[in-house]
Design an enzyme around this catalytic site. Structure first.
Site, PDB file in Angstrom:
ATOM      1  N   GLU A  41       4.261  -2.896  -5.817  1.00  0.00           N
ATOM      2  CA  GLU A  41       4.972  -3.559  -4.715  1.00  0.00           C
ATOM      3  C   GLU A  41       4.985  -5.082  -4.803  1.00  0.00           C
ATOM      4  O   GLU A  41       5.816  -5.709  -4.156  1.00  0.00           O
ATOM      5  CB  GLU A  41       4.369  -3.109  -3.388  1.00  0.00           C
ATOM      6  CG  GLU A  41       4.634  -1.631  -3.128  1.00  0.00           C
ATOM      7  CD  GLU A  41       4.161  -1.151  -1.780  1.00  0.00           C
ATOM      8  OE1 GLU A  41       3.464  -1.892  -1.071  1.00  0.00           O
ATOM      9  OE2 GLU A  41       4.499  -0.003  -1.427  1.00  0.00           O
TER      10      GLU A  41
ATOM     11  N   GLY B 212       0.818  -1.205   0.000  1.00  0.00           N
ATOM     12  CA  GLY B 212       0.000   0.000   0.000  1.00  0.00           C
ATOM     13  C   GLY B 212       0.845   1.245   0.000  1.00  0.00           C
ATOM     14  O   GLY B 212       2.075   1.185  -0.043  1.00  0.00           O
TER      15      GLY B 212
ATOM     16  N   GLU C 139      10.953  -7.220  -0.487  1.00  0.00           N
ATOM     17  CA  GLU C 139      10.505  -8.590  -0.746  1.00  0.00           C
ATOM     18  C   GLU C 139       8.992  -8.624  -0.741  1.00  0.00           C
ATOM     19  O   GLU C 139       8.343  -7.770  -0.135  1.00  0.00           O
ATOM     20  CB  GLU C 139      10.999  -9.556   0.337  1.00  0.00           C
ATOM     21  CG  GLU C 139      12.446  -9.945   0.251  1.00  0.00           C
ATOM     22  CD  GLU C 139      12.787 -11.059   1.242  1.00  0.00           C
ATOM     23  OE1 GLU C 139      12.139 -12.118   1.181  1.00  0.00           O
ATOM     24  OE2 GLU C 139      13.668 -10.837   2.063  1.00  0.00           O
TER      25      GLU C 139
ATOM     26  N   GLU D  18      -0.619   0.580  -6.276  1.00  0.00           N
ATOM     27  CA  GLU D  18       0.299   0.191  -5.206  1.00  0.00           C
ATOM     28  C   GLU D  18       0.515  -1.322  -5.183  1.00  0.00           C
ATOM     29  O   GLU D  18       1.636  -1.795  -5.001  1.00  0.00           O
ATOM     30  CB  GLU D  18      -0.219   0.677  -3.851  1.00  0.00           C
ATOM     31  CG  GLU D  18      -0.064   2.165  -3.628  1.00  0.00           C
ATOM     32  CD  GLU D  18       1.379   2.601  -3.426  1.00  0.00           C
ATOM     33  OE1 GLU D  18       2.269   1.748  -3.191  1.00  0.00           O
ATOM     34  OE2 GLU D  18       1.625   3.818  -3.490  1.00  0.00           O
TER      35      GLU D  18
ATOM     36  N   PRO E  37      -5.282   8.033  15.352  1.00  0.00           N
ATOM     37  CA  PRO E  37      -4.090   8.883  15.459  1.00  0.00           C
ATOM     38  C   PRO E  37      -2.895   8.039  15.896  1.00  0.00           C
ATOM     39  O   PRO E  37      -3.035   7.103  16.680  1.00  0.00           O
ATOM     40  CB  PRO E  37      -4.477   9.889  16.539  1.00  0.00           C
ATOM     41  CG  PRO E  37      -5.965   9.905  16.549  1.00  0.00           C
ATOM     42  CD  PRO E  37      -6.380   8.496  16.189  1.00  0.00           C
TER      43      PRO E  37
END
Length: 143
Positions: A64, A44, A113, A60, A81
């Site tokens: 990746e 992500g 990886e 993404e 938060p």
């Protein structure tokens, strides 16, 4: 037109959960960059301004892990938060289920990886990704 605001704004991210068939395994990436360098995480990253959330998630995931054209379903948003040490972030999480034996994964972009892990034997994960995976397992059990 440039905008300025009197108050800070949160950043928006997407994360992707890719399960193998029957949700026995999950695809994780090992982070190549800080924060959490060398730790395992969900694929992500930050959205691009011209993309939809789903387009960001698909980009993404491909960058990746090398996975392309995986049908994604939106799961939930996570925004406590402190979930990201870089600042206030909200992540919209997508998920998919694939046959692990029928896809080729290859780490790229900021992933050192990419690897399948048993959902019952996960490594220590970056960010709040353990909580996200637990939520996904609960919410997707019926699908």
């Amino acid at each position: 037109m440039a905008y300025t605001y009197d108050y800070p704004r949160a950043l928006v991210c997407v994360d992707c959960i890719v399960f193998s068939e029957n949700k026995k395994e999950i695809l994780l990436i090992q982070r190549a960059q800080e924060p959490f360098k060398q730790m395992w995480a969900l694929p992500g990253g930050f959205i691009e301004m011209e993309e939809t959330l789903e387009e960001s998630a698909m980009r993404e995931l491909e960058e990746e892990t090398g996975l392309r054209r995986i049908p994604l379903k939106q799961l939930a948003a996570f925004g406590n938060p402190g979930r990201d040490p870089r600042g206030r972030t909200i992540s919209v999480v997508f998920w998919a289920e694939v046959k692990a034996s029928q896809v080729n994964i290859k780490a790229g972009s900021d992933a050192a990886e990419a690897q399948w892990f048993s959902v019952s034997h996960l490594p220590v994960l970056a960010f709040d990704h353990q909580q996200i995976i637990e939520t996904a397992l609960r919410k997707t059990n019926d699908e």
